[in-house]
Design an enzyme around this catalytic site. Structure first.
Site: not given
Ligand code: NAD
Length: 429
Positions: A21, A269, A163-164, A272, A215, A409, A253, A337
């Site tokens: 994200i 997501c 929301r991507v 959890k 969300k 699947r 329907h 993941r």
């Molecule tokens: N991946 C998705 O499709 C998606 C979609 C919607 C929402 N989200 C939400 O967005 C958030 C991020 O998800 P993501 O998939 O990008 O996670 P991710 O694990 O890919 O990225 C998180 C990044 O943050 C870094 N990080 C962790 N602690 C840190 C800190 N204290 N300082 C700096 N960097 C730090 C990690 O090293 C990692 O690179 C989550 O809460 C997730 O639920 C994700």
């Protein structure tokens, strides 16, 4: 003043956490003309990004990242000194669950502490991470405790959920609608103005707790509906029918939209977010928890299908070589993941002779599918990669010792000749 800087795109932005994200978000703001610094604790990720290469697979990302780096608008760092006194901080760190299924907010708290030490009076702090209800207000209090600054008076704070969907991130960042939940109306207003620099979808303003709940409700809605589809799949096996045919017909329907059953629900997501939604509540919520249990049981159901097929050829599981096709939790992605493929692997690992894996997107699996299936007894499809849909099963079957195909699947429409085929929800075979 911040409003004017946002309008003129002179506001300086720090994005905290450059994952699935954070990196695309940082790229979007940089390419919209803002100066963006990405702060990330993984140094290897920082090096890679600064060299113009993305560490995640996503359509368009390499080109857009290169553009952002070459324009001088984007830089990554692991040095907290470099994010001092920014106008805007956008927190995009992971918010996973602990072993006991309660939220692990340590990444978020540590990111908020880093921001608190770096920010100035008047900064706008945006949490994009998905968080349990009431977290944004608590994080504002944490900032107050560290800095002495008053939330809503001395700094702005917003929850702006993301929301991507991986695989469509750059399109959805632009065209999805967005919600800005402020701890004050001014906070939400500023965040909306900021994101309007590239968002073409609708935008809505509310308070931070509503946006946190929205969300989480979205993903809980999907999880519960997938659980219902999975329960329909169990029933299809009882009644000897193909659940996918039944779902297709039911969905004609006008007010019915049954989801897709499968080997399980993965990703960062969906598994959890229902837990995050109910965690701070004082009472227990049966439906949401039961849906999680049903979805978590799907790898075990897939194991039952495999073992049933092994019994039909009298091959004891401890002699079976099983190939799992696909480790990613979703098609055409490298994201593994919480993938149900691993839950399935854990379920059979101790009981079969050998488990092999092949996923064209995931490193560390077999180099080629031919190599993976040579001498194997069974193939289990765990990911709906498009490439798997055009596989020549009969040719692959020639390389195998026994020919069992388990489709978790719904990739295979017609069972291939010479195979013992079992599809999840395909009770008719
Ligand atoms: N991946 C998705 O499709 C998606 C979609 C919607 C929402 N989200 C939400 O967005 C958030 C991020 O998800 P993501 O998939 O990008 O996670 P991710 O694990 O890919 O990225 C998180 C990044 O943050 C870094 N990080 C962790 N602690 C840190 C800190 N204290 N300082 C700096 N960097 C730090 C990690 O090293 C990692 O690179 C989550 O809460 C997730 O639920 C994700």
């Amino acid at each position: 003043m911040l409003e004017k800087m946002i309008e003129e795109r002179t506001a300086e932005i720090a994005v905290i956490g450059l994952g699935y994200i954070g990196l695309p978000t940082a790229i979007m703001f940089a390419n919209a003309g803002f100066r963006v610094i990405g702060y990330e604790i993984r140094e290897k990720v920082v090096e890679k990004i600064n060299s113009g290469k993305a560490h995640i697979i996503e359509p368009e990302i390499d080109e857009l990242l290169r553009k952002a780096i070459e324009s001088g608008n984007l830089k990554a760092t692991s040095n907290p000194e470099e994010i001092r006194e920014k106008d805007v901080y956008i927190i995009c760190v992971q918010t996973p669950l602990k072993e006991d299924k309660t939220p692990n907010l340590s990444y978020l708290e540590s990111a908020v502490e880093t921001v608190a030490k770096a920010m100035k009076k008047g900064s706008l702090i945006i949490i994009e991470s998905t968080v349990p209800p009431l977290t944004t207000v608590k994080m504002a209090e944490l900032i107050e405790a560290i800095t002495g600054l008053k939330p809503g008076e001395d700094f702005y704070m917003v929850h702006a959920p993301e929301r991507v969907m991986p695989g469509r991130i750059f399109k959805e960042l632009i065209y999805n609608s967005r919600i800005f939940g402020g701890i004050t109306p001014e906070s939400a207003e500023l965040a909306e103005k900021l994101y309007r620099s590239f968002v073409k979808g609708q935008t809505f303003k509310t308070n931070s707790t509503v946006s946190e709940v929205v969300k989480l409700m979205e993903n809980t809605f999907r999880d519960v509906n997938i659980a219902l589809a999975n329960e329909f799949a169990f029933l299809a096996h009882q009644y000897g029918i193909n659940v996918f045919e039944a779902i297709e017909l039911a969905n004609t329907h006008p007010r019915v939209k049954i989801h897709v059953p499968g080997i399980g629900v993965g990703g960062h997501c969906l598994p959890k977010d229902p837990h995050l939604l109910v965690w701070p509540a004082k009472e227990d919520f049966g439906l949401i928890k039961l849906a999680r249990e049903i979805n978590d049981s799907m790898p075990l159901f897939t194991k039952d299908l495999l073992f049933e097929a092994l019994r039909t050829i009298n091959l004891p599981p401890e002699e079976a070589v099983v190939v799992i096709l696909g480790l990613a939790y979703k098609g055409n992605s490298d994201d593994t993941r919480n993938s149900p493929a691993f839950a399935f692997m854990d379920a059979i690992n101790e009981e079969v002779k050998e488990v092999r894996t092949y996923d064209p997107f995931v490193k560390g699996t077999h180099e080629s599918i031919e190599d993976a299936v040579k001498g194997a007894d069974a193939i289990v499809i765990a990911t709906d990669h498009t490439a798997f849909k055009s596989l020549d099963w009969e040719e692959l079957g020639k390389l195998m010792r026994n020919r069992i195909l388990i489709d978790g699947r719904h990739i295979v429409e017609d069972p291939p000749k010479g195979f013992i085929f079992k599809g999840l929800g395909r009770g008719e075979y």
